[in-house]
Design a protein around this motif. Structure first.
Motif, PDB file in Angstrom:
ATOM      1  N   ARG A  83       3.928  -8.012 -11.687  1.00 33.32           N
ATOM      2  CA  ARG A  83       3.549  -9.083 -10.767  1.00 33.32           C
ATOM      3  C   ARG A  83       4.763  -9.784 -10.171  1.00 33.32           C
ATOM      4  O   ARG A  83       4.668 -10.442  -9.147  1.00 33.32           O
ATOM      5  CB  ARG A  83       2.686 -10.113 -11.486  1.00 33.32           C
ATOM      6  CG  ARG A  83       1.318  -9.616 -11.792  1.00 33.32           C
ATOM      7  CD  ARG A  83       0.445 -10.749 -12.317  1.00 33.32           C
ATOM      8  NE  ARG A  83      -0.781 -10.182 -12.823  1.00 33.32           N
ATOM      9  CZ  ARG A  83      -1.293 -10.449 -14.011  1.00 33.32           C
ATOM     10  NH1 ARG A  83      -0.711 -11.321 -14.792  1.00 33.32           N
ATOM     11  NH2 ARG A  83      -2.406  -9.880 -14.395  1.00 33.32           N
ATOM     12  N   ASN A  84       5.908  -9.677 -10.830  1.00 30.35           N
ATOM     13  CA  ASN A  84       7.121 -10.355 -10.366  1.00 30.35           C
ATOM     14  C   ASN A  84       7.786  -9.638  -9.194  1.00 30.35           C
ATOM     15  O   ASN A  84       8.708 -10.170  -8.594  1.00 30.35           O
ATOM     16  CB  ASN A  84       8.118 -10.499 -11.519  1.00 30.35           C
ATOM     17  CG  ASN A  84       7.559 -11.329 -12.652  1.00 30.35           C
ATOM     18  OD1 ASN A  84       6.758 -12.234 -12.422  1.00 30.35           O
ATOM     19  ND2 ASN A  84       7.952 -11.025 -13.871  1.00 30.35           N
ATOM     20  N   PHE A  85       7.340  -8.433  -8.894  1.00 32.72           N
ATOM     21  CA  PHE A  85       7.949  -7.673  -7.813  1.00 32.72           C
ATOM     22  C   PHE A  85       7.180  -7.893  -6.517  1.00 32.72           C
ATOM     23  O   PHE A  85       5.953  -7.898  -6.498  1.00 32.72           O
ATOM     24  CB  PHE A  85       7.963  -6.169  -8.134  1.00 32.72           C
ATOM     25  CG  PHE A  85       8.847  -5.822  -9.292  1.00 32.72           C
ATOM     26  CD1 PHE A  85      10.227  -5.794  -9.145  1.00 32.72           C
ATOM     27  CD2 PHE A  85       8.303  -5.539 -10.538  1.00 32.72           C
ATOM     28  CE1 PHE A  85      11.043  -5.479 -10.210  1.00 32.72           C
ATOM     29  CE2 PHE A  85       9.106  -5.229 -11.613  1.00 32.72           C
ATOM     30  CZ  PHE A  85      10.488  -5.199 -11.454  1.00 32.72           C
ATOM     31  N   ASN A  86       7.907  -8.064  -5.433  1.00 31.64           N
ATOM     32  CA  ASN A  86       7.286  -8.186  -4.122  1.00 31.64           C
ATOM     33  C   ASN A  86       7.328  -6.802  -3.466  1.00 31.64           C
ATOM     34  O   ASN A  86       8.367  -6.383  -2.974  1.00 31.64           O
ATOM     35  CB  ASN A  86       8.039  -9.222  -3.280  1.00 31.64           C
ATOM     36  CG  ASN A  86       7.367  -9.463  -1.937  1.00 31.64           C
ATOM     37  OD1 ASN A  86       6.233  -9.030  -1.727  1.00 31.64           O
ATOM     38  ND2 ASN A  86       8.053 -10.126  -1.046  1.00 31.64           N
ATOM     39  N   LEU A  87       6.217  -6.123  -3.490  1.00 34.13           N
ATOM     40  CA  LEU A  87       6.178  -4.762  -2.977  1.00 34.13           C
ATOM     41  C   LEU A  87       5.763  -4.735  -1.511  1.00 34.13           C
ATOM     42  O   LEU A  87       4.766  -5.341  -1.135  1.00 34.13           O
ATOM     43  CB  LEU A  87       5.179  -3.916  -3.780  1.00 34.13           C
ATOM     44  CG  LEU A  87       5.538  -3.628  -5.229  1.00 34.13           C
ATOM     45  CD1 LEU A  87       4.388  -2.902  -5.912  1.00 34.13           C
ATOM     46  CD2 LEU A  87       6.795  -2.794  -5.320  1.00 34.13           C
ATOM     47  N   GLU A  88       6.537  -4.038  -0.730  1.00 27.97           N
ATOM     48  CA  GLU A  88       6.168  -3.776   0.661  1.00 27.97           C
ATOM     49  C   GLU A  88       6.297  -2.275   0.858  1.00 27.97           C
ATOM     50  O   GLU A  88       7.396  -1.752   1.003  1.00 27.97           O
ATOM     51  CB  GLU A  88       7.078  -4.536   1.622  1.00 27.97           C
ATOM     52  CG  GLU A  88       6.861  -6.034   1.588  1.00 27.97           C
ATOM     53  CD  GLU A  88       7.697  -6.756   2.623  1.00 27.97           C
ATOM     54  OE1 GLU A  88       8.153  -6.120   3.598  1.00 27.97           O
ATOM     55  OE2 GLU A  88       7.890  -7.966   2.443  1.00 27.97           O
ATOM     56  N   VAL A  89       5.162  -1.611   0.829  1.00 34.21           N
ATOM     57  CA  VAL A  89       5.148  -0.151   0.919  1.00 34.21           C
ATOM     58  C   VAL A  89       4.455   0.236   2.216  1.00 34.21           C
ATOM     59  O   VAL A  89       3.329  -0.184   2.474  1.00 34.21           O
ATOM     60  CB  VAL A  89       4.391   0.462  -0.283  1.00 34.21           C
ATOM     61  CG1 VAL A  89       4.366   1.971  -0.186  1.00 34.21           C
ATOM     62  CG2 VAL A  89       5.017   0.012  -1.594  1.00 34.21           C
ATOM     63  N   PRO A  90       5.120   1.034   3.053  1.00 33.50           N
ATOM     64  CA  PRO A  90       4.470   1.491   4.285  1.00 33.50           C
ATOM     65  C   PRO A  90       3.207   2.294   3.958  1.00 33.50           C
ATOM     66  O   PRO A  90       3.196   3.102   3.029  1.00 33.50           O
ATOM     67  CB  PRO A  90       5.521   2.391   4.949  1.00 33.50           C
ATOM     68  CG  PRO A  90       6.809   2.045   4.293  1.00 33.50           C
ATOM     69  CD  PRO A  90       6.487   1.539   2.931  1.00 33.50           C
ATOM     70  N   ILE A  91       2.161   2.062   4.712  1.00 28.94           N
ATOM     71  CA  ILE A  91       0.881   2.732   4.459  1.00 28.94           C
ATOM     72  C   ILE A  91       1.014   4.249   4.574  1.00 28.94           C
ATOM     73  O   ILE A  91       0.278   5.005   3.929  1.00 28.94           O
ATOM     74  CB  ILE A  91      -0.234   2.188   5.397  1.00 28.94           C
ATOM     75  CG1 ILE A  91      -1.630   2.642   4.928  1.00 28.94           C
ATOM     76  CG2 ILE A  91       0.016   2.604   6.836  1.00 28.94           C
ATOM     77  CD1 ILE A  91      -2.069   2.071   3.631  1.00 28.94           C
ATOM     78  N   THR A  92       1.980   4.721   5.337  1.00 34.52           N
ATOM     79  CA  THR A  92       2.179   6.165   5.491  1.00 34.52           C
ATOM     80  C   THR A  92       2.681   6.811   4.199  1.00 34.52           C
ATOM     81  O   THR A  92       2.623   8.022   4.055  1.00 34.52           O
ATOM     82  CB  THR A  92       3.187   6.455   6.620  1.00 34.52           C
ATOM     83  OG1 THR A  92       4.398   5.734   6.339  1.00 34.52           O
ATOM     84  CG2 THR A  92       2.626   6.034   7.970  1.00 34.52           C
ATOM     85  N   GLU A  93       3.166   6.007   3.263  1.00 29.10           N
ATOM     86  CA  GLU A  93       3.638   6.541   1.977  1.00 29.10           C
ATOM     87  C   GLU A  93       2.496   6.716   0.980  1.00 29.10           C
ATOM     88  O   GLU A  93       2.669   7.316  -0.063  1.00 29.10           O
ATOM     89  CB  GLU A  93       4.707   5.618   1.385  1.00 29.10           C
ATOM     90  CG  GLU A  93       5.880   5.455   2.318  1.00 29.10           C
ATOM     91  CD  GLU A  93       7.200   5.635   1.631  1.00 29.10           C
ATOM     92  OE1 GLU A  93       7.238   5.748   0.409  1.00 29.10           O
ATOM     93  OE2 GLU A  93       8.194   5.676   2.356  1.00 29.10           O
TER      94      GLU A  93
END
Length: 195
Positions: A83-93
């Motif tokens: 929960r401590n990580f701010n994840l920004e993952v492109p939807i294409t991945e």
């Protein structure tokens, strides 16, 4: 009481409670063989034999035995750290719903069900509906990097290698029968990562 004139069918009928059915489908799983403990002495109880199998396969897999409560506590603490990580993952991945549906179509019917008892035929013959239900779980696994606790483990089946004596664990290899849902989700993620 049997005599020389007693028919074979009558003898079989009287012995059935002792020897069981000759029908392979009704016989069930074969019992585990008598096994020796780590010191080479025969296990004296079913519990001792089961503990020896668990010890042997734990050593083979490099694992350790933990109770259900400890396993769940470890699993939840690992989720809390994520929960401590701010994840920004492109939807294409991420695998798409269509890609998950395609993986469901590729599941071979007739595979053994894991502990969840969900048959492989459900994924094979209802891929669109199953993919819709599993897609949010697939995204959660991909983003958290951790699968549901129910997808971990399964039934460990020892198979005799055909060498050595059947009374020592080293004469066996193992196969793990795990959740078909978990395997399908893993395959969808692996397929996307190898593109």
């Amino acid at each position: 009481h049997f005599t020389q004139s007693t028919g074979a069918s009558e003898i079989q009928q009287k012995l059935r409670p002792f020897i069981g059915s000759s029908n392979k489908l009704k016989q069930g799983l074969a019992p585990l063989p008598l096994i020796k403990d780590a010191q080479g002495q025969p296990c004296t109880s079913q519990t001792a034999a089961m503990n020896r199998w668990i010890e042997f396969f734990s050593e083979m897999e490099g694992g350790e035995r933990v109770d259900d409560a400890t396993q769940r506590t470890l699993w939840r603490s690992n989720l809390a750290m994520l929960r401590n990580f701010n994840l920004e993952v492109p939807i294409t991945e991420m695998p798409s719903l269509a890609e998950l549906e395609q993986v469901c179509r590729q599941v071979a019917p007739g595979n053994a069900s894991g502990m969840d008892r969900i048959p492989s035929e459900l994924m094979k013959y209802c891929p669109r509906d199953v993919a819709k239900h599993l897609y949010s779980l697939l995204l959660k696994i991909a983003l958290q990097g951790q699968e549901p606790l129910e997808h971990k483990g399964g039934y460990l089946i020892p198979i005799w290698k055909g060498k050595l004596s059947r009374d020592c664990c080293q004469a066996f290899r193992s196969i793990l029968i795990s959740s078909m849902v978990g395997k399908t989700l893993h395959k969808a993620l692996r397929t996307k990562q190898t593109e």
